[in-house]
Enzyme design. Structure first.
Site, PDB file in Angstrom:
ATOM      1  N   GLU A  78       0.710  -1.425  -0.065  1.00  0.00           N
ATOM      2  CA  GLU A  78       0.063   0.051  -0.006  1.00  0.00           C
ATOM      3  C   GLU A  78       0.938   1.451   0.018  1.00  0.00           C
ATOM      4  OE1 GLU A  78      -3.038  -0.054  -0.406  1.00  0.00           O
ATOM      5  OE2 GLU A  78      -3.684  -1.915  -0.015  1.00  0.00           O
ATOM      6  N   CYS A 141      -7.514  -1.888   8.026  1.00  0.00           N
ATOM      7  CA  CYS A 141      -6.213  -1.992   7.441  1.00  0.00           C
ATOM      8  C   CYS A 141      -5.918  -0.463   7.088  1.00  0.00           C
ATOM      9  CB  CYS A 141      -6.476  -2.698   6.073  1.00  0.00           C
ATOM     10  SG  CYS A 141      -6.691  -4.431   6.506  1.00  0.00           S
ATOM     11  N   HIS A 165      -1.496  -5.847   1.661  1.00  0.00           N
ATOM     12  CA  HIS A 165      -2.655  -6.659   1.562  1.00  0.00           C
ATOM     13  C   HIS A 165      -2.164  -7.868   1.023  1.00  0.00           C
ATOM     14  CE1 HIS A 165      -5.601  -3.344   2.686  1.00  0.00           C
ATOM     15  NE2 HIS A 165      -6.008  -4.174   3.254  1.00  0.00           N
TER      16      HIS A 165
END
EC number: 3.4.19.3
Length: 213
Positions: A78, A141, A165
């Protein structure tokens, strides 16, 4: 160098969380670098408190959080966490914030300061699907990625932080035939490749991994 890698407990009615199970399979060391593994609750704010407690016990150079993104078919480092909680489902303690600011004195967003493109390419070099993601969602998250950025900005300026992820594992999609999955061993290999890339160099690479939409 000391690394903290975290995985969430199962949520959303799932019996397992592949993020946590893959973290458990990682070694305790990579080269000369110590790896500490930590289970965190899929709960807004409490997840940050558990990590912060661990960060106060030891001096970490890197904090990497791992989470489940059911529906994605690849490992996705991310790029950024944003300052909003907007939960489509409740967390594991029944909290369901909608359009709530995570930190009132925080930035609108915090970008991971890990070499996210280097990580993405290192995972792909193992023959494992990987994509640089520009959204971590608005559930726990994203919450923890943002909180790590906030902690780095306000209390732990030396740490490198980030989030990856991972997809469902096959046992989770027996009743979801339209959803992709990845074996736990493949996820483990991908995460290990990510760690290798992180300890190899803190500098990112210049490669086009952006998206058009």
């Amino acid at each position: 160098m000391r690394i903290l890698i975290t995985g969430f407990d199962p949520f959303g009615g799932e019996r397992v969380n592949p993020a946590l199970e893959a973290v458990k399979l990682l070694p305790d060391e990579i080269g000369a670098h110590k790896i500490d593994k930590l289970e965190i609750p899929t709960v807004f704010h409490k997840s940050k408190d558990v990590i912060l407690s661990q960060m106060k016990r030891y001096e970490y150079d890197i904090v990497l959080a791992i989470g489940q993104a059911g529906g994605r078919y690849e490992l996705t480092p991310e790029r950024v966490g944003i300052n909003v909680d907007d939960a489509r489902i409740a967390d594991n303690e029944g909290n369901q914030p909608i359009d709530e600011v995570i930190q009132v004195d925080g930035n609108a967003a915090y970008f991971s300061n890990l070499p996210v493109k280097r990580i993405t390419e290192a995972i792909k070099a193992q023959g494992i699907p990987s994509r640089l993601s520009n959204t971590a969602g608005t559930f726990v998250c994203n919450h923890i990625l943002y909180q790590l950025g906030y902690l780095q900005a306000t209390a732990f300026p030396k740490i490198k932080f980030g989030f990856i992820h991972v997809p469902f594992v096959p046992e989770q999609v027996t009743d979801k035939p339209e959803k992709p999955s990845m074996s736990l061993e493949t996820i483990r290999i991908g995460l290990y490749a990510a760690l290798e890339a992180i300890v190899e160099s803190g500098e990112d690479i210049k490669v086009a991994l952006g998206e058009t939409h």
